[in-house]
Design an enzyme around this catalytic site. Structure first.
Site, PDB file in Angstrom:
ATOM      1  N   PRO A 256      11.043  44.884  64.799  1.00 44.13           N
ATOM      2  CA  PRO A 256      10.178  43.407  65.380  1.00 44.13           C
ATOM      3  C   PRO A 256       9.087  44.041  66.229  1.00 44.13           C
ATOM      4  O   PRO A 256       9.192  45.001  66.823  1.00 44.13           O
ATOM      5  CB  PRO A 256      11.220  42.483  66.044  1.00 44.13           C
ATOM      6  CG  PRO A 256      12.199  43.578  66.648  1.00 44.13           C
ATOM      7  CD  PRO A 256      12.238  44.794  65.809  1.00 44.13           C
TER       8      PRO A 256
ATOM      9  N   PHE B 216       4.224  54.833  67.155  1.00 42.95           N
ATOM     10  CA  PHE B 216       5.450  54.003  67.847  1.00 42.95           C
ATOM     11  C   PHE B 216       6.671  54.292  67.486  1.00 42.95           C
ATOM     12  O   PHE B 216       7.625  54.635  68.334  1.00 42.95           O
ATOM     13  CB  PHE B 216       5.276  52.602  67.437  1.00 42.95           C
ATOM     14  CG  PHE B 216       6.055  51.546  67.920  1.00 42.95           C
ATOM     15  CD1 PHE B 216       5.558  50.965  69.527  1.00 42.95           C
ATOM     16  CD2 PHE B 216       7.326  51.022  67.806  1.00 42.95           C
ATOM     17  CE1 PHE B 216       6.518  50.030  70.093  1.00 42.95           C
ATOM     18  CE2 PHE B 216       7.832  50.299  68.179  1.00 42.95           C
ATOM     19  CZ  PHE B 216       7.555  49.710  69.289  1.00 42.95           C
TER      20      PHE B 216
ATOM     21  N   GLY C  89       2.014  52.241  62.853  1.00 38.95           N
ATOM     22  CA  GLY C  89       3.289  52.409  63.626  1.00 38.95           C
ATOM     23  C   GLY C  89       4.043  53.790  63.486  1.00 38.95           C
ATOM     24  O   GLY C  89       5.234  54.154  64.201  1.00 38.95           O
ATOM     25  N   LYS C  90       3.309  54.858  63.082  1.00 36.95           N
ATOM     26  CA  LYS C  90       3.844  56.179  63.199  1.00 36.95           C
ATOM     27  C   LYS C  90       4.067  56.587  64.619  1.00 36.95           C
ATOM     28  O   LYS C  90       5.096  57.185  64.889  1.00 36.95           O
ATOM     29  CB  LYS C  90       2.988  57.267  62.485  1.00 36.95           C
ATOM     30  CG  LYS C  90       2.678  56.947  61.076  1.00 36.95           C
ATOM     31  CD  LYS C  90       2.051  58.252  60.220  1.00 36.95           C
ATOM     32  CE  LYS C  90       0.617  58.376  61.078  1.00 36.95           C
ATOM     33  NZ  LYS C  90      -0.336  56.961  60.732  1.00 36.95           N
TER      34      LYS C  90
ATOM     35  N   ILE D  71       7.415  44.409  69.531  1.00 34.00           N
ATOM     36  CA  ILE D  71       8.039  44.266  70.786  1.00 34.00           C
ATOM     37  C   ILE D  71       6.610  44.332  71.917  1.00 34.00           C
ATOM     38  O   ILE D  71       5.904  45.258  71.790  1.00 34.00           O
ATOM     39  CB  ILE D  71       8.868  45.407  71.095  1.00 34.00           C
ATOM     40  CG1 ILE D  71      10.007  45.584  69.973  1.00 34.00           C
ATOM     41  CG2 ILE D  71       9.312  45.580  72.477  1.00 34.00           C
ATOM     42  CD1 ILE D  71      10.781  46.843  70.227  1.00 34.00           C
TER      43      ILE D  71
ATOM     44  N   LYS E  14       1.938  65.950  67.130  1.00 31.13           N
ATOM     45  CA  LYS E  14       1.082  65.395  66.247  1.00 31.13           C
ATOM     46  C   LYS E  14      -0.015  66.125  66.171  1.00 31.13           C
ATOM     47  O   LYS E  14      -1.145  66.007  66.980  1.00 31.13           O
ATOM     48  CB  LYS E  14       0.640  63.989  67.236  1.00 31.13           C
ATOM     49  CG  LYS E  14      -0.633  63.366  66.879  1.00 31.13           C
ATOM     50  CD  LYS E  14      -0.495  62.300  65.658  1.00 31.13           C
ATOM     51  CE  LYS E  14      -1.883  61.805  65.164  1.00 31.13           C
ATOM     52  NZ  LYS E  14      -1.858  60.678  64.024  1.00 31.13           N
TER      53      LYS E  14
ATOM     54  N   ASP F  80      -2.188  59.033  70.739  1.00 29.35           N
ATOM     55  CA  ASP F  80      -1.064  59.405  70.110  1.00 29.35           C
ATOM     56  C   ASP F  80      -0.359  60.336  71.088  1.00 29.35           C
ATOM     57  O   ASP F  80       1.012  60.429  71.299  1.00 29.35           O
ATOM     58  CB  ASP F  80      -1.163  59.666  68.562  1.00 29.35           C
ATOM     59  CG  ASP F  80      -1.528  58.606  67.661  1.00 29.35           C
ATOM     60  OD1 ASP F  80      -1.903  57.468  68.269  1.00 29.35           O
ATOM     61  OD2 ASP F  80      -1.392  59.009  66.496  1.00 29.35           O
TER      62      ASP F  80
ATOM     63  N   GLY G 292       2.269  62.618  61.092  1.00 28.41           N
ATOM     64  CA  GLY G 292       1.159  62.905  60.234  1.00 28.41           C
ATOM     65  C   GLY G 292      -0.220  62.307  60.662  1.00 28.41           C
ATOM     66  O   GLY G 292      -0.501  62.010  61.854  1.00 28.41           O
TER      67      GLY G 292
HETATM   68  N1  LIG Z   1       7.063  47.438  66.563  1.00 30.92           N
HETATM   69  C1  LIG Z   1       5.915  47.288  67.194  1.00 30.92           C
HETATM   70  N2  LIG Z   1       6.197  46.742  68.536  1.00 30.92           N
HETATM   71  C2  LIG Z   1       4.951  46.748  69.224  1.00 30.92           C
HETATM   72  N3  LIG Z   1       3.943  47.550  69.110  1.00 30.92           N
HETATM   73  C3  LIG Z   1       3.686  48.149  67.752  1.00 30.92           C
HETATM   74  C4  LIG Z   1       5.033  48.251  66.902  1.00 30.92           C
HETATM   75  N4  LIG Z   1       4.457  48.958  65.996  1.00 30.92           N
HETATM   76  C5  LIG Z   1       3.054  49.584  66.081  1.00 30.92           C
HETATM   77  N5  LIG Z   1       2.779  48.926  67.380  1.00 30.92           N
HETATM   78  C6  LIG Z   1       1.370  49.278  68.129  1.00 30.92           C
HETATM   79  O1  LIG Z   1       0.408  49.111  67.088  1.00 30.92           O
HETATM   80  C7  LIG Z   1      -0.468  49.978  67.214  1.00 30.92           C
HETATM   81  C8  LIG Z   1      -0.753  50.821  66.074  1.00 30.92           C
HETATM   82  O2  LIG Z   1       0.561  51.678  66.050  1.00 30.92           O
HETATM   83  P1  LIG Z   1       0.703  53.292  65.912  1.00 30.92           P
HETATM   84  O3  LIG Z   1      -0.430  53.847  66.885  1.00 30.92           O
HETATM   85  O4  LIG Z   1       1.883  53.847  66.052  1.00 30.92           O
HETATM   86  O5  LIG Z   1       0.164  53.600  64.515  1.00 30.92           O
HETATM   87  P2  LIG Z   1      -0.122  54.855  63.660  1.00 30.92           P
HETATM   88  O6  LIG Z   1       0.459  54.905  62.306  1.00 30.92           O
HETATM   89  O7  LIG Z   1       0.497  56.102  64.427  1.00 30.92           O
HETATM   90  O8  LIG Z   1      -1.741  54.959  63.598  1.00 30.92           O
HETATM   91  P3  LIG Z   1      -2.616  56.406  63.354  1.00 30.92           P
HETATM   92  O9  LIG Z   1      -2.595  56.449  61.718  1.00 30.92           O
HETATM   93  O10 LIG Z   1      -3.799  56.140  64.141  1.00 30.92           O
HETATM   94  O11 LIG Z   1      -1.865  57.618  63.800  1.00 30.92           O
HETATM   95  C9  LIG Z   1      -0.187  50.886  68.419  1.00 30.92           C
HETATM   96  O12 LIG Z   1      -0.730  50.014  69.800  1.00 30.92           O
HETATM   97  C10 LIG Z   1       1.547  50.671  68.657  1.00 30.92           C
HETATM   98  O13 LIG Z   1       1.959  50.680  69.820  1.00 30.92           O
HETATM   99 MG   LIG Z   2      -0.429  57.729  65.228  1.00 30.22          MG
END
Ligand SMILES: Nc1ncnc2c1ncn2[C@@H]1O[C@H](COP(=O)(O)OP(=O)(O)OP(=O)(O)O)[C@@H](O)[C@H]1O
Ligand SMILES: [Mg+2]
Ligand SMILES: C[C@H](N)[C@H](N)CCCCCC(=O)O
Length: 226
Positions: free
Chosen positions: A205, A17, A14-15, A207, A37, A52, A117
């Site tokens: 939550p 996000f 979720g980073k 979303i 990023k 991202d 990161g």
């Molecule tokens: N609270 C949330 N509600 C809806 N979707 C979410 C939520 N948190 C994360 N996501 C979704 O989950 C997926 C993974 O999240 P995200 O891409 O932000 O991870 P990340 O930690 O940035 O991954 P990476 O290590 O690849 O950079 C994405 O599709 C993102 O939109």
């Molecule tokens: Mg990411």
């Protein structure tokens, strides 16, 4: 504090996000924000749609053109692996000094910059540098993003303790609800983390929709302490 590093307990947590949430909320509040990023792996070809980089560009209200892509994510690798491994598959080594120079330049050019990161806080960038070294060398406080899956409590406490050992401050832990049914209760997980750390904890939550980051609860109060 002229910026924050967005790190996590792992990958796909979720980073991006949370970075997009913070960009959106800062812009809506009329506050300046830049975000990058710098390292992205798992990029095949020139089409960056859905990456991202694309999400962050959209949250900054920037077009996803070549200039934006080069500015936001100059270090791009094909394999969806740790940067040390993805670069090696291309016969390269990530230029760590160039990464630090780039981040310091962006931090000094804007009033407030978010830096996402790659993977979790202890992912290797090169044979002798981890994400944790990167955070230390640019001297930023972090937001630690985690999931709500079974197992996250140990991952959060372990990452927070390891970052504390390295004197890397964390302003807030954001637990972003993991997709899928059957995971432990988000708020009860939050209570556990509050019991075991002295770091503010907020939850987001799950979303629905492609732009859920526009609907997230306020993260500014917890992540950017005044
Ligand atoms: N609270 C949330 N509600 C809806 N979707 C979410 C939520 N948190 C994360 N996501 C979704 O989950 C997926 C993974 O999240 P995200 O891409 O932000 O991870 P990340 O930690 O940035 O991954 P990476 O290590 O690849 O950079 C994405 O599709 C993102 O939109
Ligand atoms: Mg990411
Ligand atoms: C492809 C993925 N989404 C990230 N860009 C890279 C994650 C590397 C994780 C490495 C590890 O911790 O084992």
């Amino acid at each position: 504090m002229n910026g924050l590093f967005i790190t996590s307990t792992g990958t796909e947590i979720g980073k991006t996000f949370v970075t997009a949430c913070l960009c959106h909320q800062l812009i809506e509040a009329g506050k300046p924000v830049d975000a990058i990023k710098p390292i992205i792996s798992g990029i095949n070809g020139a089409d960056m749609t859905g990456t991202d980089t694309a999400v962050i560009a959209e949250s900054l209200r920037l077009p996803l053109d070549a200039a934006t892509i080069d500015q936001l994510s100059p270090f791009r690798y094909k394999a969806p692996l740790a940067p040390s491994m993805a670069a090696a598959l291309e016969g390269k080594t990530l230029d760590y000094d160039a990464l630090i120079t780039l981040c310091k330049g962006r931090l000094s050019a804007s009033p407030f910059t978010l830096i996402e990161g790659v993977g979790g806080s202890f992912v290797p960038l090169t044979h002798n540098r981890l994400v944790a070294d990167w955070i230390s060398d640019i001297n930023l406080a972090s937001v630690l993003v985690a999931g709500s899956y079974l197992g996250t409590i140990s991952h959060i406490i372990a990452t927070a303790e390891a970052m504390k050992t390295r004197k890397l401050p964390i302003t807030a832990i954001v637990i972003s609800e993991t997709a899928g049914a059957g995971h432990p209760d988000l708020l009860k997980t939050q209570e556990q983390i509050e019991n075991w750390t002295d770091i503010p904890v907020v939850t987001v939550p799950r979303i629905k929709g492609t732009e859920g980051w526009k609907q997230a609860p306020d993260l500014l109060a917890a992540c950017l302490p005044q």
